[in-house]
Scaffold this motif. Sequence first.
Motif, short mmCIF file in Angstrom:
data_model
loop_
_atom_site.label_atom_id
_atom_site.label_comp_id
_atom_site.label_asym_id
_atom_site.label_seq_id
_atom_site.Cartn_x
_atom_site.Cartn_y
_atom_site.Cartn_z
N PHE A 4 -30.54 -0.01 10.08
CA PHE A 4 -29.69 0.95 9.39
C PHE A 4 -28.40 0.24 8.94
CE2 PHE A 4 -32.56 3.98 11.18
CZ PHE A 4 -32.42 5.16 10.44
N GLY B 96 -27.96 9.01 9.49
CA GLY B 96 -28.02 7.74 10.23
C GLY B 96 -27.30 6.63 9.52
N LEU B 97 -27.45 6.56 8.20
CA LEU B 97 -26.76 5.53 7.42
C LEU B 97 -25.25 5.74 7.50
CD1 LEU B 97 -29.11 5.24 4.31
CD2 LEU B 97 -28.73 3.52 6.08
N PHE C 228 -31.82 13.33 8.20
CA PHE C 228 -31.53 12.56 9.41
C PHE C 228 -31.23 11.10 9.06
CE2 PHE C 228 -32.90 9.64 12.72
CZ PHE C 228 -32.18 10.10 13.81
N VAL C 229 -32.07 10.52 8.21
CA VAL C 229 -31.89 9.11 7.82
C VAL C 229 -30.57 8.93 7.07
CG1 VAL C 229 -32.82 7.24 6.40
CG2 VAL C 229 -34.35 8.56 7.86
N TRP D 91 -30.04 13.31 19.28
CA TRP D 91 -31.49 13.29 19.49
C TRP D 91 -32.01 14.71 19.71
CZ3 TRP D 91 -34.09 10.82 24.41
CH2 TRP D 91 -35.43 10.53 24.14
N LEU E 236 -25.91 9.33 21.45
CA LEU E 236 -27.25 9.38 20.86
C LEU E 236 -28.04 10.56 21.41
CD1 LEU E 236 -29.73 6.62 20.06
CD2 LEU E 236 -30.43 8.26 21.80
N LEU F 79 -24.78 11.10 14.72
CA LEU F 79 -24.55 10.86 16.15
C LEU F 79 -25.53 9.80 16.70
CD1 LEU F 79 -24.08 14.54 17.41
CD2 LEU F 79 -22.33 12.76 17.29
N VAL F 80 -26.81 9.93 16.33
CA VAL F 80 -27.83 9.02 16.87
C VAL F 80 -27.53 7.57 16.49
CG1 VAL F 80 -30.25 8.32 16.66
CG2 VAL F 80 -29.68 10.71 17.12
N LEU F 81 -27.23 7.34 15.21
CA LEU F 81 -27.02 5.94 14.79
C LEU F 81 -25.67 5.40 15.22
CD1 LEU F 81 -29.00 3.99 13.58
CD2 LEU F 81 -29.72 6.34 13.28
N ASP G 79 -27.16 -0.43 5.15
CA ASP G 79 -25.79 -0.09 4.78
C ASP G 79 -25.09 -1.26 4.10
OD1 ASP G 79 -25.27 2.58 5.38
OD2 ASP G 79 -24.90 2.18 7.49
N LEU H 134 -37.31 7.54 10.61
CA LEU H 134 -37.86 6.82 9.45
C LEU H 134 -39.34 7.14 9.29
CD1 LEU H 134 -36.08 3.38 9.93
CD2 LEU H 134 -35.76 4.95 8.02
N CYS H 135 -40.07 7.21 10.40
CA CYS H 135 -41.50 7.52 10.32
C CYS H 135 -41.72 8.98 9.94
CB CYS H 135 -42.19 7.20 11.65
SG CYS H 135 -42.31 5.44 11.96
N MET I 18 -43.54 -0.25 9.49
CA MET I 18 -43.63 0.87 10.41
C MET I 18 -43.73 2.19 9.64
SD MET I 18 -40.67 1.89 13.14
CE MET I 18 -39.59 2.68 11.94
N TYR J 16 -35.09 13.69 16.26
CA TYR J 16 -35.48 12.36 15.79
C TYR J 16 -34.62 11.29 16.46
CZ TYR J 16 -37.73 14.64 11.72
OH TYR J 16 -38.50 15.40 10.90
N CYS J 17 -35.20 10.10 16.64
CA CYS J 17 -34.40 8.92 16.97
C CYS J 17 -34.59 7.95 15.80
CB CYS J 17 -34.79 8.34 18.33
SG CYS J 17 -36.53 7.96 18.50
N PRO J 18 -33.92 6.79 15.77
CA PRO J 18 -33.96 5.97 14.55
C PRO J 18 -35.38 5.66 14.04
CG PRO J 18 -32.22 5.19 15.97
CD PRO J 18 -32.96 6.23 16.75
N GLY J 19 -36.26 5.19 14.92
CA GLY J 19 -37.61 4.83 14.48
C GLY J 19 -38.43 6.04 14.05
N ALA K 292 -29.90 18.20 11.03
CA ALA K 292 -30.60 16.91 11.03
C ALA K 292 -29.65 15.79 10.60
CB ALA K 292 -31.81 16.97 10.11
N VAL L 238 -35.16 -1.00 16.17
CA VAL L 238 -35.11 -0.37 14.85
C VAL L 238 -33.68 -0.17 14.32
CG1 VAL L 238 -35.72 1.68 13.50
CG2 VAL L 238 -37.32 0.81 15.19
N GLY M 226 -28.35 12.72 12.84
CA GLY M 226 -28.51 11.34 12.39
C GLY M 226 -27.22 10.54 12.55
N ALA N 146 -46.97 4.78 9.59
CA ALA N 146 -46.87 6.21 9.90
C ALA N 146 -47.44 7.03 8.75
CB ALA N 146 -45.42 6.59 10.15
#
Lengths: 188, 204
Positions: free
Chosen positions: A35, B118-119, B114-115, B90, B86, A138-140, A39, B101-102, A92, B95-98, A132, A31, A136, A96
Motif C-alpha cells: 500500500f 487503506g491508501l 476499503f482499499v 478490521w 488495526l 485504520l487498518v493500514l 502510494d 485487495l482480494c 494474489m 477486511y484486512c490488507p490482503g 469500509a 501485504v 481501511g 482470488a
Amino acid sequence: MKPMPLNWKIGGPLLGILVFLAVLLAKPIGVSTQFVVLDAVLWNLQQPDAGIVTQTAEGFTSTNAYLAKSGGALAAEAGNPLTYPVVFVLAMMVGAFLSSLIRSTVPKGERNVPAMYRANTGGFWPLRWVLAFAGGVLVLYGARLAGGCTSGHMMSGMMQTSISGYVFAFGAFLTAFPTAMALLKKEG
Amino acid sequence: MTMTLVIAGLLGAAFGAMLDRIGATNPNWIARMLTLTDTNLMKTILVAIGTASILIFAGQMYGLVDVGHMSVKAVHVGVLLGGAILGFGWAIAGYCPGTGLCGLAVGRIDALFFVAGGLVGAAGFMVSYPFWESIGFLNGEKWTLGAIPGADYPAAIPALQGDLAGIVMGAAFILIAILLPRRIVGRTAARAAAADAAKTAPAE
C-alpha cells in the motif's frame, strides 16, 4: 443460503503448506507494505518534482523519511515496482479472482453491503462505503505503525515464533473482538 | 530475477485463491469469527500457522529449509498500538490488507472503498513516521521465542532451543484449533433455534 468456505480441517493444512512453501522458496508472506509502495508511485506521478522517488548513484532515496529509511528500500521498490512483493500482491488478486470464477460470483446485494453488516448497520450503501473506507484508513495506518498486518505479523510472524507476531495478535484481537461484538450483535 | 518473479506470481495466485476458498475474502466470515459465532476461519488460520511452523522448523533441523529465508520483525510499542488500531478497522470493515485487495478482486464494491481508505491510511503513516520514530515507538529488537540455530535473532528465552520451540508452538496452535468450539457465543440460542426448526418441520 450462504456459500460455505472450505472446512478448517482441509483449508488449514492447505494454507499452512502454502505459507511454508513461501518461506522455503522465497520469504514469508506480507501485504501491507505494498500500500505504501503504491502510494509512493502515485505521489511521484502526481508531483514528479517533489523528490518522492529519487535515483542517485548509490541507489534510491526520497524526500519522505519513511521511504528513505533502510537505505531507501521503499523508494527503490516504488522506482522499480517489478519486484517480488509487488508481483506477489498483484498475483494474489488474480488468484482470488480466478477462484471466484470457479466458486460462483458474489451475489449482487452482497457486493455493496455484506449480510452481517446489512443486518446490523442497515442496507444503505453509502454508510457501508464510509465504514469500509474508515476501516481501511485504520487498518493500514495501524499495520504500518506495527510494521506488518494480519499476513506479515500474525501468520508469518507467529509461525516463525517471532515475539512481534504474538504482541501484534494480542493488540489486534484486544480491539477487534469487543468492536465486532458491539457493532455486529445480529447474525446475518 | 525472472525466476523470482515467476515464483512470486505462482505463490501469490495460490495464496489469493486460498484466501477466497477459506472465506477470508468475505467480510461475513471475518465478522462471524470476530463475534465468535462461527470460528471456522479462526481454526483454519490456527491450523495453517501450526502446520507452517512445524514444517519450517522441522525442515531447518534436517537442513532442508534455509534459515536465511526467515524474516522476523522487530517488537516495539508500535506493534501493540498499531495492532490495536488495526483491530478496530478490521472489525468495522471486515477486511484486512490482503483480504481487502482480494475482496476487491472477487467483485466486492465495499472492498474498493476499503482499499481507497487503506491508501489514505498508509499515506498518513508515511507523513507521520518521523513523529513515531522520534518518540521511540518504532525501536525494538527482532526477538524470537528461543535461540534459533543458524539465525542471528536474539532469543526472548535464550536457554530455549528455537527450532524445537517452533515445533512445539506449532503443535500447540493445531491443538487449540481442534479444541476451539465451532461456535462460542450464543450457543444456547442457536441450539434452541435448531430445536424449534426440527419441531415445526414435520408439521409442514
